[in-house]
Write an enzyme that holds these catalytic residues in place. Structure first.
Site, PDB file in Angstrom:
ATOM      1  N   CYS A  90       0.798  -1.294   0.051  1.00  0.00           N
ATOM      2  CA  CYS A  90       0.086   0.074   0.106  1.00  0.00           C
ATOM      3  C   CYS A  90       0.993   1.286   0.149  1.00  0.00           C
ATOM      4  O   CYS A  90       0.280   2.330  -0.340  1.00  0.00           O
ATOM      5  CB  CYS A  90      -0.754   0.088   1.329  1.00  0.00           C
ATOM      6  SG  CYS A  90      -1.942  -1.531   1.107  1.00  0.00           S
TER       7      CYS A  90
ATOM      8  N   HIS B 229      -3.751   7.592   6.078  1.00  0.00           N
ATOM      9  CA  HIS B 229      -3.903   6.213   5.376  1.00  0.00           C
ATOM     10  C   HIS B 229      -5.417   5.770   5.691  1.00  0.00           C
ATOM     11  O   HIS B 229      -5.890   5.161   4.760  1.00  0.00           O
ATOM     12  CB  HIS B 229      -2.881   5.176   6.028  1.00  0.00           C
ATOM     13  CG  HIS B 229      -2.764   3.809   5.409  1.00  0.00           C
ATOM     14  ND1 HIS B 229      -2.400   4.030   4.063  1.00  0.00           N
ATOM     15  CD2 HIS B 229      -2.853   2.721   5.981  1.00  0.00           C
ATOM     16  CE1 HIS B 229      -2.417   2.625   3.619  1.00  0.00           C
ATOM     17  NE2 HIS B 229      -2.726   1.855   4.801  1.00  0.00           N
TER      18      HIS B 229
ATOM     19  N   GLU C 167      -2.836   4.422  13.627  1.00  0.00           N
ATOM     20  CA  GLU C 167      -2.441   5.736  13.045  1.00  0.00           C
ATOM     21  C   GLU C 167      -2.450   6.750  13.790  1.00  0.00           C
ATOM     22  O   GLU C 167      -1.853   7.974  14.028  1.00  0.00           O
ATOM     23  CB  GLU C 167      -3.085   5.747  11.637  1.00  0.00           C
ATOM     24  CG  GLU C 167      -2.867   6.979  10.848  1.00  0.00           C
ATOM     25  CD  GLU C 167      -3.450   7.029   9.449  1.00  0.00           C
ATOM     26  OE1 GLU C 167      -2.953   8.006   8.718  1.00  0.00           O
ATOM     27  OE2 GLU C 167      -4.269   6.307   9.011  1.00  0.00           O
TER      28      GLU C 167
ATOM     29  N   LYS D 184     -10.322   7.528   1.329  1.00  0.00           N
ATOM     30  CA  LYS D 184     -10.522   6.099   0.974  1.00  0.00           C
ATOM     31  C   LYS D 184     -11.950   5.483   1.166  1.00  0.00           C
ATOM     32  O   LYS D 184     -12.612   4.827   0.668  1.00  0.00           O
ATOM     33  CB  LYS D 184      -9.715   5.021   1.666  1.00  0.00           C
ATOM     34  CG  LYS D 184      -8.192   5.146   1.315  1.00  0.00           C
ATOM     35  CD  LYS D 184      -7.488   4.026   2.146  1.00  0.00           C
ATOM     36  CE  LYS D 184      -6.156   3.801   1.836  1.00  0.00           C
ATOM     37  NZ  LYS D 184      -5.305   5.114   2.074  1.00  0.00           N
TER      38      LYS D 184
ATOM     39  N   HIS E 177      -9.664   1.796  -1.708  1.00  0.00           N
ATOM     40  CA  HIS E 177      -8.367   1.842  -1.445  1.00  0.00           C
ATOM     41  C   HIS E 177      -7.601   1.242  -2.601  1.00  0.00           C
ATOM     42  O   HIS E 177      -7.900   0.117  -3.105  1.00  0.00           O
ATOM     43  CB  HIS E 177      -8.065   0.646  -0.280  1.00  0.00           C
ATOM     44  CG  HIS E 177      -6.686   0.530   0.414  1.00  0.00           C
ATOM     45  ND1 HIS E 177      -5.557   1.230  -0.393  1.00  0.00           N
ATOM     46  CD2 HIS E 177      -6.066   0.067   1.432  1.00  0.00           C
ATOM     47  CE1 HIS E 177      -4.485   1.004   0.221  1.00  0.00           C
ATOM     48  NE2 HIS E 177      -4.810   0.157   1.362  1.00  0.00           N
TER      49      HIS E 177
ATOM     50  N   PHE F 231       1.395  -3.208   4.302  1.00  0.00           N
ATOM     51  CA  PHE F 231       1.733  -4.631   4.707  1.00  0.00           C
ATOM     52  C   PHE F 231       3.332  -4.718   4.322  1.00  0.00           C
ATOM     53  O   PHE F 231       3.827  -4.369   3.509  1.00  0.00           O
ATOM     54  CB  PHE F 231       1.026  -5.480   3.996  1.00  0.00           C
ATOM     55  CG  PHE F 231      -0.357  -5.852   4.371  1.00  0.00           C
ATOM     56  CD1 PHE F 231      -0.783  -5.328   5.529  1.00  0.00           C
ATOM     57  CD2 PHE F 231      -1.025  -7.024   3.870  1.00  0.00           C
ATOM     58  CE1 PHE F 231      -2.143  -5.579   5.848  1.00  0.00           C
ATOM     59  CE2 PHE F 231      -2.431  -7.296   3.962  1.00  0.00           C
ATOM     60  CZ  PHE F 231      -2.889  -6.566   5.217  1.00  0.00           C
TER      61      PHE F 231
END
Length: 406
Positions: free
Chosen positions: A158, A297, A308, A329, A334, A394
């Site tokens: 991502c 994010h 976050e 998002k 996403h 990730f």
């Protein structure tokens, strides 16, 4: 401190279209592009699909062996080059092609080509490999724009395209290239990929008729994200190079920070994210209080949003309430490898227009994630002078981009 990397062009093929004004206005007004997909799947799924006519950029013959992920990249890069003032729409014909760099993020490559190969009943198209390789988008953009300098692909889940933009900015700052086309592309909305994400239990659940509001970042009832597809690119150059050619600068890319959690493959880590946030601020020579907006994010996952928020609180401290936050998002999905690039474009436009897209669908804010969320569509920020966008991947890689008004 970065003294002079500026953004002179923006281009996007997004779930809200490929016109910059339409894209930003749709987000600013809180319009969701997320809708149900693949009714044949065992569980309901939703995604944000980009409206796209490949024939605007390709002939039928040129499309042979070109996966959708590369088609989107070619279009978005072309739009960024045109927006930067290159009327010929081919950067390599306007400046020395050996002094142009191309930096592209792509998380998973040509998913449609790979899916077709698996489902082909024994017949695999001969161009499957070059269609699905992760560096295919970069290669196609390079050929279209005649880029003969460094052409690099970053596959960092991502964070892919945010990392690509940071690496491009560093190359411009070092003087390795005069122009950098940087961004990313992703086109993963195929049944196999959707099933794989459902198996991870990270996709948002929703009731019939409620797909558009399924993604609720930082809300108490959040349940995950929806996939999106698209591509986005920025044109970066030194302020001096932009001045010499009379280019408009949307913003300075004043700082960027990269870090790795080095703790877990899929579970995010607040100290790792905080390191990237601090690095971006340090490079820009700014204090947390100087930054007025964060395009988070914000994947609307239970753990991700809380971590976050913890990272932002760690770095901003007592100034956290001065930072307005939203995750777009909720509206465009996403985009995985292209998420950082699209959200960078949105953040630059927010700074340029001093207007903030809302943190949509989050009426029931999570008391465990207290943030100064942008609540209302159509919010203006007349004094906004600096903004950040976060991309956390990730694998533990974190990328933060910090933009200021030029």
């Amino acid at each position: 401190m970065s003294a002079g990397v500026v953004v002179t062009g923006l281009g996007a093929v997004s779930p809200h279209g490929d016109e910059l004004a339409t894209l930003f206005d749709s987000l600013w007004h809180g319009h969701s592009a997320i809708a149900p997909i693949f009714p044949e799947l065992p569980k309901p799924a939703a995604a944000a699909v980009a409206p796209f006519d490949a024939m605007r950029w390709f002939t039928k013959l040129q499309l042979a062996g070109v996966d959708r992920v590369s088609q989107l990249a070619v279009a978005a890069a072309d739009l960024a080059v045109r927006d930067a003032g290159f009327a010929a729409s081919t950067a390599g014909e306007a400046v020395d092609p050996e002094r142009i760099g191309l930096y592209v993020g792509c998380g998973m490559g040509g998913a449609a080509a790979l899916e077709a190969g698996y489902r082909g009943g024994g017949r695999v198209p001969p161009l499957t490999i070059p269609a699905f390789m992760p560096n295919a988008p970069a290669a196609h953009v390079a050929m279209r724009q005649r880029v003969q300098g460094p052409v690099l692909t970053y596959s960092v889940a991502c964070a892919s395209s945010a990392v690509a933009i940071a690496e491009a900015a560093a190359a411009v700052e070092r003087g390795d290239v005069d122009l950098a086309i940087a961004g990313g592309s992703e086109a993963l909305i195929v049944p196999g990929v959707v099933l794989a994400w459902q198996a991870m239990q990270t996709l948002a659940t929703f009731e019939p008729g409620c797909a558009a509001t399924a993604v609720r970042p930082f809300a108490a009832d959040r349940s995950g994200f929806a996939l999106g597809e698209g591509a986005a690119f920025v044109m970066l150059e030194s302020a001096e190079h932009a001045r010499r050619r009379g280019a408009r600068a949307y913003a300075r890319l004043a700082g960027w920070g990269l870090s790795c959690d080095a703790t877990h493959l899929t579970k995010p880590d607040a100290p790792g994210q905080a390191r990237a946030l601090r690095a971006a601020l340090r490079r820009a020579g700014l204090q947390p209080r100087d930054v007025g907006y964060c395009n988070a994010h914000g994947t609307a996952t239970r753990i991700g949003d809380a971590v976050e928020r913890e990272a932002l609180a760690t770095v901003w401290g007592d100034a956290l309430d001065t930072l307005q936050v939203s995750s777009t998002k909720a509206l465009h999905g996403h985009l995985l490898g292209a998420a950082g690039a699209l959200e960078a474009v949105v953040t630059v436009l927010a700074l340029h227009r001093r207007a903030l897209p809302p943190n949509a669908h989050g009426a029931s804010a999570d008391p465990d994630c207290p943030l100064n969320l942008v609540r209302e569509p159509g919010t203006m920020a007349p004094h906004l002078s600096a903004a950040i966008t976060n991309s956390f991947a990730f694998g533990g890689t974190n990328s933060v981009l910090l933009f200021t008004r030029p």
